[in-house]
Design a protein around this motif. Structure first.
Motif, PDB file in Angstrom:
ATOM      1  N   ASN A   1       0.835  -1.208   0.000  1.00 25.18           N
ATOM      2  CA  ASN A   1       0.000   0.000   0.000  1.00 25.18           C
ATOM      3  C   ASN A   1       0.868   1.255   0.000  1.00 25.18           C
ATOM      4  N   LEU A   2       1.865   1.276   0.870  1.00 25.40           N
ATOM      5  CA  LEU A   2       2.734   2.451   0.988  1.00 25.40           C
ATOM      6  C   LEU A   2       3.523   2.698  -0.288  1.00 25.40           C
ATOM      7  N   ASP A   3       4.013   1.646  -0.918  1.00 24.01           N
ATOM      8  CA  ASP A   3       4.734   1.805  -2.187  1.00 24.01           C
ATOM      9  C   ASP A   3       3.823   2.463  -3.225  1.00 24.01           C
ATOM     10  N   PHE A   4       2.581   2.000  -3.289  1.00 20.44           N
ATOM     11  CA  PHE A   4       1.594   2.593  -4.198  1.00 20.44           C
ATOM     12  C   PHE A   4       1.374   4.072  -3.851  1.00 20.44           C
ATOM     13  N   GLU A   5       1.252   4.354  -2.553  1.00 24.15           N
ATOM     14  CA  GLU A   5       0.959   5.721  -2.099  1.00 24.15           C
ATOM     15  C   GLU A   5       2.152   6.657  -2.301  1.00 24.15           C
ATOM     16  N   VAL A   6       3.373   6.149  -2.170  1.00 22.53           N
ATOM     17  CA  VAL A   6       4.561   6.951  -2.481  1.00 22.53           C
ATOM     18  C   VAL A   6       4.539   7.317  -3.961  1.00 22.53           C
ATOM     19  N   ASN A   7       4.266   6.328  -4.811  1.00 24.21           N
ATOM     20  CA  ASN A   7       4.203   6.584  -6.255  1.00 24.21           C
ATOM     21  C   ASN A   7       3.068   7.526  -6.623  1.00 24.21           C
ATOM     22  N   ALA A   8       1.993   7.535  -5.823  1.00 23.73           N
ATOM     23  CA  ALA A   8       0.856   8.427  -6.072  1.00 23.73           C
ATOM     24  C   ALA A   8       1.126   9.838  -5.544  1.00 23.73           C
ATOM     25  N   GLY A   9       2.253  10.016  -4.827  1.00 19.75           N
ATOM     26  CA  GLY A   9       2.629  11.337  -4.358  1.00 19.75           C
ATOM     27  C   GLY A   9       2.155  11.705  -2.958  1.00 19.75           C
ATOM     28  N   TYR A  10       1.603  10.752  -2.219  1.00 17.72           N
ATOM     29  CA  TYR A  10       1.143  11.047  -0.859  1.00 17.72           C
ATOM     30  C   TYR A  10       2.288  11.188   0.132  1.00 17.72           C
ATOM     31  N   PHE A  11       3.323  10.387  -0.071  1.00 20.13           N
ATOM     32  CA  PHE A  11       4.459  10.386   0.847  1.00 20.13           C
ATOM     33  C   PHE A  11       5.734  10.620   0.050  1.00 20.13           C
ATOM     34  N   ARG A  12       6.769  11.049   0.763  1.00 18.43           N
ATOM     35  CA  ARG A  12       8.011  11.438   0.089  1.00 18.43           C
ATOM     36  C   ARG A  12       8.697  10.252  -0.575  1.00 18.43           C
ATOM     37  N   LYS A  13       9.331  10.538  -1.695  1.00 19.02           N
ATOM     38  CA  LYS A  13      10.143   9.528  -2.383  1.00 19.02           C
ATOM     39  C   LYS A  13      11.288   9.146  -1.454  1.00 19.02           C
ATOM     40  N   GLY A  14      11.717   7.930  -1.535  1.00 16.65           N
ATOM     41  CA  GLY A  14      12.820   7.477  -0.692  1.00 16.65           C
ATOM     42  C   GLY A  14      12.379   7.006   0.684  1.00 16.65           C
ATOM     43  N   LEU A  15      11.090   7.088   0.984  1.00 17.00           N
ATOM     44  CA  LEU A  15      10.577   6.610   2.260  1.00 17.00           C
ATOM     45  C   LEU A  15      10.834   5.105   2.362  1.00 17.00           C
ATOM     46  N   ASP A  16      11.388   4.664   3.477  1.00 15.19           N
ATOM     47  CA  ASP A  16      11.628   3.234   3.683  1.00 15.19           C
ATOM     48  C   ASP A  16      10.301   2.605   4.109  1.00 15.19           C
ATOM     49  N   THR A  17       9.536   2.156   3.122  1.00 15.04           N
ATOM     50  CA  THR A  17       8.189   1.664   3.389  1.00 15.04           C
ATOM     51  C   THR A  17       8.190   0.373   4.206  1.00 15.04           C
ATOM     52  N   GLN A  18       9.254  -0.400   4.126  1.00 12.17           N
ATOM     53  CA  GLN A  18       9.352  -1.615   4.946  1.00 12.17           C
ATOM     54  C   GLN A  18       9.433  -1.239   6.425  1.00 12.17           C
ATOM     55  N   ILE A  19      10.284  -0.274   6.744  1.00 10.45           N
ATOM     56  CA  ILE A  19      10.418   0.179   8.143  1.00 10.45           C
ATOM     57  C   ILE A  19       9.106   0.764   8.641  1.00 10.45           C
ATOM     58  N   VAL A  20       8.456   1.597   7.823  1.00  7.57           N
ATOM     59  CA  VAL A  20       7.192   2.210   8.236  1.00  7.57           C
ATOM     60  C   VAL A  20       6.143   1.127   8.491  1.00  7.57           C
ATOM     61  N   ALA A  21       6.047   0.143   7.593  1.00  6.45           N
ATOM     62  CA  ALA A  21       5.066  -0.938   7.753  1.00  6.45           C
ATOM     63  C   ALA A  21       5.331  -1.727   9.029  1.00  6.45           C
ATOM     64  N   GLU A  22       6.597  -2.035   9.297  1.00  4.46           N
ATOM     65  CA  GLU A  22       6.923  -2.784  10.508  1.00  4.46           C
ATOM     66  C   GLU A  22       6.652  -1.966  11.764  1.00  4.46           C
ATOM     67  N   CYS A  23       6.967  -0.677  11.717  1.00  2.00           N
ATOM     68  CA  CYS A  23       6.680   0.199  12.863  1.00  2.00           C
ATOM     69  C   CYS A  23       5.183   0.272  13.122  1.00  2.00           C
ATOM     70  N   LEU A  24       4.406   0.412  12.057  1.00  2.00           N
ATOM     71  CA  LEU A  24       2.957   0.516  12.210  1.00  2.00           C
ATOM     72  C   LEU A  24       2.383  -0.747  12.842  1.00  2.00           C
ATOM     73  N   ILE A  25       2.792  -1.911  12.377  1.00  2.00           N
ATOM     74  CA  ILE A  25       2.293  -3.160  12.968  1.00  2.00           C
ATOM     75  C   ILE A  25       2.763  -3.289  14.413  1.00  2.00           C
ATOM     76  N   GLY A  26       3.992  -2.882  14.691  1.00  2.00           N
ATOM     77  CA  GLY A  26       4.482  -2.907  16.076  1.00  2.00           C
ATOM     78  C   GLY A  26       3.650  -2.011  16.979  1.00  2.00           C
TER      79      GLY A  26
END
Length: 196
Positions: A137-162
Motif C-alpha cells: 500500500n505504501l509503495d503505491f501511495e509513495v508513487n501516487a505522491g502522498y508520501f516522500r520519495k525514498g521513504l523506507d516503506t518496509q520500516i514504516v510498515a513494521e513500525c505501524l504493525i508494532g
C-alpha cells in the motif's frame, strides 16, 4: 428427530457459530494447551458429539479461529490503501478512518485478537503478511505522491504493525483508550513526527 446437544431452536449454523465463539473465549482465557473440547461444549451448552459434527478436533477449531482473524485483518489492510488524487486533509482522514476501523474490529473481538496476535503459533506469519500488505500500500501511495520519495516503506510498515500490536495489548484490550484515540495518536505521530 432434533439434535439433543443443540439449544432448542438453534440451527446448525447457529450451533457452529456458538462453538466458535465459546472456543475463542476458552482459548483466549486458558491458552491452547489448557483448553479442552469438554470446556468449549459446556460453555456452549452443547454436547461433545455436536462439536464433532462441525470440527474434527480442538486443533481444527483453533485453526479456523486463526484463519478468521488472518482473513479479516488482512482485508482491513487491503482496504486501507489510499486512492489517487485525494486532498492531503482527506488523505489524513482516510488513513485515520482505516486505522480506527481496524482497531474497532480488534476491540470488538478481544478473544479473536488475543488468539491471532498473541496465542497463535502463526501470529508471526499473520504479522508478516500484514507488513507485506501495508508495504505494498505504501509503495503505491509513495508513487501516487502522498508520501516522500525514498521513504523506507518496509520500516514504516513494521513500525505501524508494532504500534498496533503493542497499543492493542496495552491500551485497547485494557479499555484505557478508544480505537479513535489510538488511531489519531498513531496517524499524528507518523504524519507529523515529534518536533514542535
Amino acid at each position: 428427530m432434533a439434535d439433543r446437544g443443540r439449544p432448542k431452536g438453534a440451527s446448525g449454523e447457529e450451533s457452529r457459530a456458538l462453538l466458535l465463539e465459546k472456543a475463542a473465549e476458552e482459548f483466549a482465557q486458558s491458552g491452547y494447551h489448557e483448553t479442552k473440547v469438554s470446556s468449549i461444549v459446556k460453555k456452549a451448552s452443547l454436547s461433545q458429539p455436536s462439536f464433532y459434527l462441525y470440527f474434527k478436533n480442538k486443533e481444527a477449531i483453533f485453526e479456523e479461529l486463526e484463519d478468521i482473524f488472518r482473513l479479516r485483518i488482512v482485508e482491513f489492510a487491503k482496504k486501507s490503501r489510499l486512492q489517487p488524487d485525494l486532498e492531503f486533509s482527506t488523505a489524513k482522514e482516510r488513513i485515520t478512518y482505516g486505522l480506527k476501523s481496524l482497531l474497532e474490529f480488534l476491540s470488538k473481538n478481544p478473544n479473536l485478537t488475543r488468539i491471532g496476535f498473541y496465542i497463535s503459533t502463526r501470529a508471526d506469519e499473520v504479522k508478516i503478511q500484514l507488513i507485506s500488505q501495508i508495504k505494498e500500500n505504501l509503495d503505491f501511495e509513495v508513487n501516487a505522491g502522498y508520501f516522500r520519495k525514498g521513504l523506507d516503506t518496509q520500516i514504516v510498515a513494521e513500525c505501524l504493525i508494532g504500534m498496533i500490536e503493542r497499543l492493542t495489548f496495552s491500551k485497547l484490550l485494557t479499555e484505557q483508550k478508544e480505537p479513535k484515540e489510538i488511531a489519531d495518536a498513531i496517524v499524528d505521530l507518523l504524519l507529523y513526527g515529534m518536533l514542535e
